[in-house]
Design a protein around this motif. Structure first.
Motif, short mmCIF file in Angstrom:
data_model
loop_
_atom_site.label_atom_id
_atom_site.label_comp_id
_atom_site.label_asym_id
_atom_site.label_seq_id
_atom_site.Cartn_x
_atom_site.Cartn_y
_atom_site.Cartn_z
N LEU A 158 47.78 30.60 53.36
CA LEU A 158 48.52 29.73 52.28
C LEU A 158 47.36 29.13 51.59
CD1 LEU A 158 52.07 29.09 53.61
CD2 LEU A 158 51.46 30.53 51.77
N ASP A 159 46.73 28.44 52.32
CA ASP A 159 45.65 27.54 51.76
C ASP A 159 44.66 28.47 51.13
OD1 ASP A 159 46.71 25.11 52.35
OD2 ASP A 159 45.54 25.00 54.14
N SER A 160 44.19 29.33 51.72
CA SER A 160 43.06 30.53 50.86
C SER A 160 43.79 30.87 49.64
CB SER A 160 42.76 31.54 51.87
OG SER A 160 42.03 32.45 51.28
N ARG A 161 44.87 31.60 49.46
CA ARG A 161 45.52 31.98 48.44
C ARG A 161 45.58 30.72 47.54
NH1 ARG A 161 46.17 35.59 44.80
NH2 ARG A 161 48.32 35.55 43.74
N ARG A 162 46.15 29.67 47.62
CA ARG A 162 46.26 28.76 46.81
C ARG A 162 44.86 28.09 46.15
NH1 ARG A 162 44.24 24.00 46.39
NH2 ARG A 162 43.81 24.13 48.67
N ALA A 163 43.70 28.19 47.14
CA ALA A 163 42.38 27.84 46.61
C ALA A 163 42.14 28.84 45.62
CB ALA A 163 41.48 27.65 47.89
N GLN A 164 42.20 30.21 46.23
CA GLN A 164 41.74 31.21 45.11
C GLN A 164 42.42 31.16 43.89
OE1 GLN A 164 43.39 35.07 46.11
NE2 GLN A 164 41.92 36.13 44.85
N LEU A 165 43.76 30.87 43.70
CA LEU A 165 44.43 30.69 42.51
C LEU A 165 44.03 29.45 41.67
CD1 LEU A 165 48.09 31.83 43.56
CD2 LEU A 165 46.49 32.88 41.75
N GLU A 166 43.73 28.39 42.51
CA GLU A 166 43.04 27.56 41.57
C GLU A 166 41.79 27.44 41.02
OE1 GLU A 166 41.55 22.81 42.82
OE2 GLU A 166 42.81 23.87 44.26
N ARG A 167 40.75 28.29 41.65
CA ARG A 167 39.59 28.74 41.04
C ARG A 167 39.92 29.78 39.87
NH1 ARG A 167 38.32 29.06 46.51
NH2 ARG A 167 38.79 31.45 46.55
#
Length: 140
Positions: A74-83
């Motif tokens: 979940l954190d990885s997906r959120r960080a990817q979407l933030e970028r």
């Protein structure tokens, strides 16, 4: 600058597409943030439940490892979407700058054309005045 209006329409369409894309990405980013927050709440509830007894603690121990993997995903997906959202914001900003630059070029071209027309009109008026003076001098 006959093709300028077409370029402006294309730049405007590009900016609109970028704006729509940013909205889509921002919505996905918000959903990912909400999923992380929900996961944190669920983990806290499970930890509270684990404190109620030895059986609950054993179940919690089995639940923790897969939960940690879900949290990382979940954190990885959120960080990817933030970028991705930041990149989309940059692309939108650049598209709007291009659109505004083309509009400015068109406004400058229109202003230059108006100045040239005004100059020609002023020259014609001056020539007409000079001709009237010459005609008056001949009649006098």
């Amino acid at each position: 600058m006959r093709g300028l209006p077409l370029l402006i329409r294309l730049a405007h369409a590009e900016a609109d597409e970028r704006r729509i894309e940013l909205g889509r990405i921002a919505a996905a980013h918000a959903a990912a943030q909400a999923a992380v927050a929900a996961h944190v709440r669920q983990a806290a509830a499970e930890a509270d439940l684990a404190a109620t007894g030895p059986e609950a603690l054993a179940a919690y121990a089995a639940w923790v490892r897969p939960d940690a993997q879900r949290r990382v995903a979940l954190d990885s997906r959120r960080a990817q979407l933030e970028r991705t959202e930041e990149a989309a914001r940059t692309a939108l900003r650049e598209a709007v700058v291009d659109f505004k630059r083309l509009e400015t070029v068109q406004q400058n071209a229109e202003a230059a054309a108006k100045r040239a027309t005004d100059r020609r009109t002023a020259v014609r008026a001056d020539e007409a005045q000079i001709l009237r003076k010459l005609q008056l001098e001949r009649l006098a």
